[in-house]
Design an enzyme around this catalytic site. Structure first.
Site, PDB file in Angstrom:
ATOM      1  N   ASP A 163     111.420 -16.340  -5.841  1.00 33.40           N
ATOM      2  CA  ASP A 163     110.277 -16.473  -4.938  1.00 33.40           C
ATOM      3  C   ASP A 163     110.164 -17.950  -4.565  1.00 33.40           C
ATOM      4  OD1 ASP A 163     107.914 -15.963  -3.507  1.00 33.40           O
ATOM      5  OD2 ASP A 163     106.644 -16.324  -5.246  1.00 33.40           O
ATOM      6  N   SER A 164     109.373 -18.226  -3.551  1.00 34.83           N
ATOM      7  CA  SER A 164     109.139 -19.621  -3.157  1.00 34.83           C
ATOM      8  C   SER A 164     108.368 -20.384  -4.231  1.00 34.83           C
ATOM      9  CB  SER A 164     108.371 -19.674  -1.843  1.00 34.83           C
ATOM     10  OG  SER A 164     107.177 -18.932  -1.966  1.00 34.83           O
ATOM     11  N   CYS A 190     109.603 -12.567  -2.454  1.00 32.52           N
ATOM     12  CA  CYS A 190     108.930 -13.465  -1.514  1.00 32.52           C
ATOM     13  C   CYS A 190     108.868 -12.725  -0.188  1.00 32.52           C
ATOM     14  CB  CYS A 190     109.744 -14.750  -1.394  1.00 32.52           C
ATOM     15  SG  CYS A 190     109.164 -15.857  -0.099  1.00 32.52           S
ATOM     16  N   GLU A 197      95.271 -18.781  -7.070  1.00 31.45           N
ATOM     17  CA  GLU A 197      95.762 -19.848  -7.946  1.00 31.45           C
ATOM     18  C   GLU A 197      94.609 -20.528  -8.694  1.00 31.45           C
ATOM     19  OE1 GLU A 197      98.573 -22.449  -6.084  1.00 31.45           O
ATOM     20  OE2 GLU A 197      99.973 -20.799  -5.729  1.00 31.45           O
ATOM     21  N   CYS A 230     101.566  -9.959   0.058  1.00 36.66           N
ATOM     22  CA  CYS A 230     101.807 -11.305  -0.482  1.00 36.66           C
ATOM     23  C   CYS A 230     101.720 -11.169  -1.993  1.00 36.66           C
ATOM     24  CB  CYS A 230     100.761 -12.286   0.037  1.00 36.66           C
ATOM     25  SG  CYS A 230     100.815 -13.900  -0.769  1.00 36.66           S
ATOM     26  N   HIS A 232     100.786 -13.047  -4.241  1.00 33.96           N
ATOM     27  CA  HIS A 232      99.592 -13.573  -4.911  1.00 33.96           C
ATOM     28  C   HIS A 232      98.441 -12.566  -4.923  1.00 33.96           C
ATOM     29  CE1 HIS A 232     101.415 -17.532  -4.740  1.00 33.96           C
ATOM     30  NE2 HIS A 232     100.359 -18.101  -5.263  1.00 33.96           N
TER      31      HIS A 232
END
Lengths: 269, 269
Positions: free
Chosen positions: A11-12, A74, A153, A185, A187
């Site tokens: 992933d990035s 990703c 995050e 996504c 996240h």
């Protein structure tokens, strides 16, 4: 043993750890090597050309570990550079978009699906195209939600501000009467609770990571690549830069301790 | 003419455009070359070693334009890599931290200063150290505000969620009875209004970009490098990657049209 070779995931950044989390729950005996390109995160706002260069380099990092399959955790790379990864790797490659799109099509009753993701993922129309290939009658409504990544995050999962932001982002999708929403996504699964609450549980959420873990399990089974060992698996984590917040945020995403994290330094930056 | 040479400004991304905005207001006749390393933004969460490598490369980009001075409009680079820039450039170099710290010390009456910035800037203690060097009696209270950058980029300047987030971040600083707050990140001036409101206008805000423009004007005057031409200045903008949102967000930060943006492709990434 051939089947004991690890699954490679990249992933990035750290978001892909939610995909690793899904993989470990679906296939608790698979060895996994993870690479997060934390020195160059995020890929979302970057141009296609740059993302394709990075994807090729990330693939090479995983190939050094003799992986038996590569999962591109990703959305940005899955949207615009999956062909590069496939061309480079001699092993099966899976992105997160097709499994997520497939699961959404199977779920929707009203044939009205919402997609949320980064600006890059939404602008690419990758989910829309993938869904339409499976069922051209489905209507797809995309919405970029740039604040969801930093909120995940920060770990502001139950904060009033997160709820207000989610309401603002998701309101246009509720007007479209979607019955299924793809978390496009890696996240976003962290914010699943607040997203479901804002949608008053009237919409089924599709976690692309979980859909990908399911598809990967089927693929490994079919290709006789499933690890037959029942030993505790080996999970290895590597990044291109050890950021201030990596360990703390990473463990929240992974749902368990990260252990030792290796820094990959060979990458140009 | 020597004095007509441009001022070079670089940042990890687009945030530095608020510094350019401050420069154009303070010195409306100076030519300016801006470089934003948008392919590798953000620097904030990256390790010191990586930031130092990037800073050296960014400096080289500006030196190609025969700049008469370099302004490092990036708090992260100003905190951990200003020496690298100074060593490489044969022209005066100015970061945003010392001017911001100096202006804060001049402003505070109670000798209690708050600093807000990215996780990297706050952890570096760069503002605290700079302030203490000027006046060791001043007490400094730092607070990282990671959500402010994406909120500024989204342009959610008057949103209720932004106010809630600002309240949450700034509450610990109000408990410390600060009378001066340094906006230690180039994105934050965009949120000046909501920050002032949350602090009920009881705290003086120091915009590091404005303080830097003031210090740069003094330096150019002293070194006889001020542009004496009164022609419309030439503002040139370059980036390492043209992202989806660059033009829209950039113009909000700059306070005017960007015009043509050049892509610098020589950078390794």
């Amino acid at each position: 043993m051939k089947t004991e070779r690890p699954i490679g995931v990249f992933d990035s950044g750290i978001g892909g750890l939610t995909v690793v989390h899904a993989l470990t729950r679906r296939m608790p005996h698979e060895n996994i090597v993870y690479f997060g390109d934390t020195a160059r995160v995020p890929y979302g706002p970057k141009s296609t050309q740059v993302v394709r260069e990075y994807a090729a380099q990330d693939t090479d990092v995983l190939l050094e570990h003799d992986v038996k399959m590569i999962i591109v955790a990703c959305n940005t790379v899955s949207a615009v550079a999956l062909d590069i990864v496939q061309k480079r790797a001699k092993v099966p490659v899976m992105g997160v978009i097709l499994p997520g799109a497939g699961a959404a099509v199977k779920t929707t009753r009203k044939k009205r699906i919402g997609i949320i993701g980064t600006v890059g993922t939404i602008k690419s129309n990758a989910y829309t195209n993938a869904i339409r290939q499976v069922d051209p009658e489905v209507q797809v409504f995309g919405k970029a939600c740039p604040l969801f990544v930093p909120l995940a995050e920060e770990g502001w999962i139950d904060h009033k501000a997160t709820e207000l932001i989610a309401k603002e982002y998701l309101f246009p999708l509720t007007l479209e009467k979607i019955d299924t929403l793809v978390l496009g996504c890696t996240h976003y699964p962290i914010l699943k609770g607040v997203i479901a609450r804002v949608l008053q549980n009237s919409v089924t959420l599709i976690d692309s990571g979980e859909a990908t873990a399911e598809a990967a399990a089927v693929l490994l089974e079919e290709q006789h690549l499933k690890n037959t060992s029942t030993l505790k698996p080996n999970l290895r984590f590597s990044v291109s830069d050890v950021s201030h917040t990596f360990a703390e945020v990473g463990e929240r995403f992974l749902g368990q301790r990260l252990g030792r994290v290796h820094r990959v330094s060979g990458l140009a930056h």
